[in-house]
Write a protein that holds these residues in place. Sequence first.
Motif, mmCIF file in Angstrom:
data_model
loop_
_atom_site.group_PDB
_atom_site.id
_atom_site.type_symbol
_atom_site.label_atom_id
_atom_site.label_comp_id
_atom_site.label_asym_id
_atom_site.label_seq_id
_atom_site.Cartn_x
_atom_site.Cartn_y
_atom_site.Cartn_z
ATOM 1 N N HIS A 82 0.847 -1.192 0.000
ATOM 2 C CA HIS A 82 0.000 0.000 0.000
ATOM 3 C C HIS A 82 0.886 1.247 0.000
ATOM 4 O O HIS A 82 1.987 1.240 0.558
ATOM 5 C CB HIS A 82 -0.909 -0.007 1.226
ATOM 6 N N SER A 83 0.391 2.333 -0.591
ATOM 7 C CA SER A 83 1.236 3.519 -0.694
ATOM 8 C C SER A 83 0.405 4.784 -0.816
ATOM 9 O O SER A 83 -0.783 4.751 -1.148
ATOM 10 C CB SER A 83 2.172 3.408 -1.907
ATOM 11 N N GLN A 84 1.060 5.898 -0.531
ATOM 12 C CA GLN A 84 0.498 7.216 -0.789
ATOM 13 C C GLN A 84 1.027 7.695 -2.129
ATOM 14 O O GLN A 84 2.218 7.561 -2.422
ATOM 15 C CB GLN A 84 0.898 8.197 0.311
ATOM 16 N N ILE A 85 0.155 8.267 -2.941
ATOM 17 C CA ILE A 85 0.563 8.802 -4.233
ATOM 18 C C ILE A 85 0.824 10.293 -4.072
ATOM 19 O O ILE A 85 -0.043 11.044 -3.619
ATOM 20 C CB ILE A 85 -0.511 8.550 -5.302
ATOM 21 N N SER A 93 3.066 14.102 2.957
ATOM 22 C CA SER A 93 3.016 14.309 4.409
ATOM 23 C C SER A 93 3.308 13.037 5.173
ATOM 24 O O SER A 93 3.684 13.082 6.335
ATOM 25 C CB SER A 93 1.643 14.854 4.806
ATOM 26 N N GLY A 94 3.137 11.899 4.537
ATOM 27 C CA GLY A 94 3.451 10.635 5.174
ATOM 28 C C GLY A 94 2.237 9.942 5.738
ATOM 29 O O GLY A 94 1.493 10.509 6.535
ATOM 30 N N ILE A 95 2.014 8.725 5.295
ATOM 31 C CA ILE A 95 0.875 7.927 5.729
ATOM 32 C C ILE A 95 1.379 6.635 6.351
ATOM 33 O O ILE A 95 2.373 6.057 5.897
ATOM 34 C CB ILE A 95 -0.056 7.597 4.544
ATOM 35 N N GLU A 102 -6.449 -10.118 10.463
ATOM 36 C CA GLU A 102 -7.576 -10.658 9.700
ATOM 37 C C GLU A 102 -7.642 -10.101 8.279
ATOM 38 O O GLU A 102 -8.309 -10.676 7.416
ATOM 39 C CB GLU A 102 -8.890 -10.353 10.432
ATOM 40 N N ARG A 103 -7.023 -8.953 8.037
ATOM 41 C CA ARG A 103 -6.934 -8.303 6.723
ATOM 42 C C ARG A 103 -8.309 -8.019 6.104
ATOM 43 O O ARG A 103 -8.476 -8.060 4.893
ATOM 44 C CB ARG A 103 -6.060 -9.120 5.770
ATOM 45 N N THR A 104 -9.298 -7.710 6.946
ATOM 46 C CA THR A 104 -10.620 -7.328 6.446
ATOM 47 C C THR A 104 -10.685 -5.857 6.061
ATOM 48 O O THR A 104 -11.722 -5.376 5.599
ATOM 49 C CB THR A 104 -11.693 -7.620 7.509
ATOM 50 N N GLY A 105 -9.620 -5.148 6.229
ATOM 51 C CA GLY A 105 -9.503 -3.740 5.895
ATOM 52 C C GLY A 105 -8.159 -3.257 6.392
ATOM 53 O O GLY A 105 -7.288 -4.057 6.755
ATOM 54 N N LEU A 106 -7.965 -1.942 6.422
ATOM 55 C CA LEU A 106 -6.717 -1.408 6.948
ATOM 56 C C LEU A 106 -6.956 -0.030 7.545
ATOM 57 O O LEU A 106 -7.898 0.677 7.177
ATOM 58 C CB LEU A 106 -5.625 -1.364 5.884
ATOM 59 N N TYR A 107 -6.097 0.328 8.505
ATOM 60 C CA TYR A 107 -6.146 1.640 9.141
ATOM 61 C C TYR A 107 -5.164 2.565 8.432
ATOM 62 O O TYR A 107 -3.998 2.213 8.233
ATOM 63 C CB TYR A 107 -5.770 1.536 10.619
ATOM 64 N N VAL A 108 -5.639 3.745 8.068
ATOM 65 C CA VAL A 108 -4.810 4.741 7.400
ATOM 66 C C VAL A 108 -4.729 5.951 8.320
ATOM 67 O O VAL A 108 -5.755 6.488 8.748
ATOM 68 C CB VAL A 108 -5.405 5.147 6.039
ATOM 69 N N SER A 109 -3.510 6.391 8.625
ATOM 70 C CA SER A 109 -3.345 7.477 9.591
ATOM 71 C C SER A 109 -2.065 8.250 9.301
ATOM 72 O O SER A 109 -1.213 7.793 8.531
ATOM 73 C CB SER A 109 -3.307 6.910 11.016
ATOM 74 N N PRO A 110 -1.899 9.427 9.918
ATOM 75 C CA PRO A 110 -0.651 10.182 9.726
ATOM 76 C C PRO A 110 0.549 9.398 10.245
ATOM 77 O O PRO A 110 0.485 8.757 11.299
ATOM 78 C CB PRO A 110 -0.879 11.457 10.542
ATOM 79 N N PHE A 111 1.649 9.468 9.510
ATOM 80 C CA PHE A 111 2.852 8.728 9.883
ATOM 81 C C PHE A 111 3.657 9.460 10.951
ATOM 82 O O PHE A 111 4.306 8.843 11.784
ATOM 83 C CB PHE A 111 3.722 8.501 8.646
ATOM 84 N N ALA A 112 3.605 10.787 10.934
ATOM 85 C CA ALA A 112 4.351 11.605 11.894
ATOM 86 C C ALA A 112 3.376 12.510 12.640
ATOM 87 O O ALA A 112 2.186 12.561 12.327
ATOM 88 C CB ALA A 112 5.410 12.435 11.166
ATOM 89 N N GLU A 474 3.817 0.045 7.851
ATOM 90 C CA GLU A 474 4.219 0.409 6.498
ATOM 91 C C GLU A 474 3.888 1.867 6.277
ATOM 92 O O GLU A 474 2.728 2.259 6.255
ATOM 93 C CB GLU A 474 3.478 -0.464 5.480
ATOM 94 N N GLY A 475 4.890 2.699 6.167
ATOM 95 C CA GLY A 475 4.667 4.120 5.930
ATOM 96 C C GLY A 475 5.142 4.507 4.553
ATOM 97 O O GLY A 475 5.878 3.781 3.894
ATOM 98 N N ASN A 476 4.719 5.689 4.123
ATOM 99 C CA ASN A 476 5.123 6.163 2.799
ATOM 100 C C ASN A 476 5.600 7.603 2.917
ATOM 101 O O ASN A 476 4.971 8.401 3.569
ATOM 102 C CB ASN A 476 3.934 6.087 1.846
#
Length: 476
Positions: A82-85, A93-95, A102-112, A474-476
């Motif tokens: 997964h990645s930020q474009i 800004s970093g994600i 379970e991999r039924t979804g994922l949490y996306v949040s600020p990296f810093a 995993e951050g981007n």
Amino acid sequence: MKRILLPIAILLFSVSSFANGLKIENIRYLSKADTKGDVFVVFDLHWKNAWKNARNNDAAWVFFKFPGRNGDRHAKVAANGHSQIDLFNEAASGIRFDVPDERTGLYVSPFANFRGDVSWRVKVRLETEGLDDRLRSVPPKVFGVEMVYIPKGPFSLGDKDPKATDYGAFYKSDSAGAPDGHIRIDSEAAIAVGPNSGSLYYKKATYVGDQSGPVPATFPKGFESFYLMKYELTQGQYAEFLNSIPDSSTFSRSNFVGRSYYQNKGTIRLEGNEFIAGKPERPMNFMTWDDGLAFADWAGLRPMTELEFTKAARGPGLPGRNEFPWGTADTDQIARIVNSNNDLTMARHLSESDLNDETLPIFGASEYWVMDLAGSVWERVITIGSADGRAFTGSTGDGNINSKNDDWPYNDAGKKGHGYRGGGFYHQRRSEHEFNPYSPIAYRRFGGWSGGDAHMAYGFRCAGNAPSNMENREGN
């Protein structure tokens, strides 16, 4: 500048969004069936007043479903990829992407460390196992729910006011079953329950529980990290759920036929073949416990326990006297109210951008900035006051509401495993007291009561499991 390789198939499709400022739009489905076989979904993700600080952060729980003739089919996400474009060659800004086991979804949040509104373009890789040619060519729907990360660490049960034990508050027992201080939760180990020195105990009363135990090691106690919905389930979210499940399931999950439904804050209606919420951000009411479990299952989440409720409300500090989640024993400053139009709102035109540790009593927010854990609608929780509740092991839904979790205490299976915490708003003509609309953290007068379904003042809030190793991020 980063470049995205054009896939074999690119499918553009409609916007999907949930309430509370979180919006998902400009969704593209990238299926590389003839080359690498990878499947990606690219979308723009926005929400207001996001944050990450030294203590915790909020996040978007994002999940995917392939549309079908008889309800949508849940899609799993890949463990990585997964990645930020980065648009316009701007500095990303970093994600951070957190994928639960379970991999039924994922949490996306600020990296810093961050505070403000977010607007990201995100690329998520889906799990391809089980995807046939039809699903590889059908764009999935994308859903999002705003969550709050509750970090790993100890916390306490109880209240400094001896009177709180008359309302079912937990305490540490002496050798005769009398209160001898608070209970410290410093691991996920089993908890002894009973009138024995050092054990967790509570006074016998109607609706508080069976005073039995132990609370097994497998029962989620809140010491380990977890996620919790920032807001209670809304009517807009529930309407989206109804529009996604099989038609046959909507007959049992749409409980909107009472004469007073629309007079008591309900706004969901059926227009043609689609459920519409007139007030999509209004907290969901008139739902049963099993309705809430069905939503959690559909979203790949789970119910929260009453110990997790306490952790999210109080944080790591010691109990005060009759304290609310915002850390005081009064409601004098609170501006988070149900107004005369029955809308949950911030008085005086306040904005959540002003929420901080000093303004918690104004916003009605908890130590971890979770909203409305007291007030609004009652929080339904898995109780430790019954054998059915204590059997809960924290399993999450798989996205398919027809496959039930064995450890979940469904009412329609004859189980009695939930209770109520936090208080709730009933109607404009009712005076305030210990349980209307705000109830102190430790009060559990109905903490072991599994009745009272489909009511104007009862709601639901989902929890989610954190990845087993939160250090693998995993951050981007």
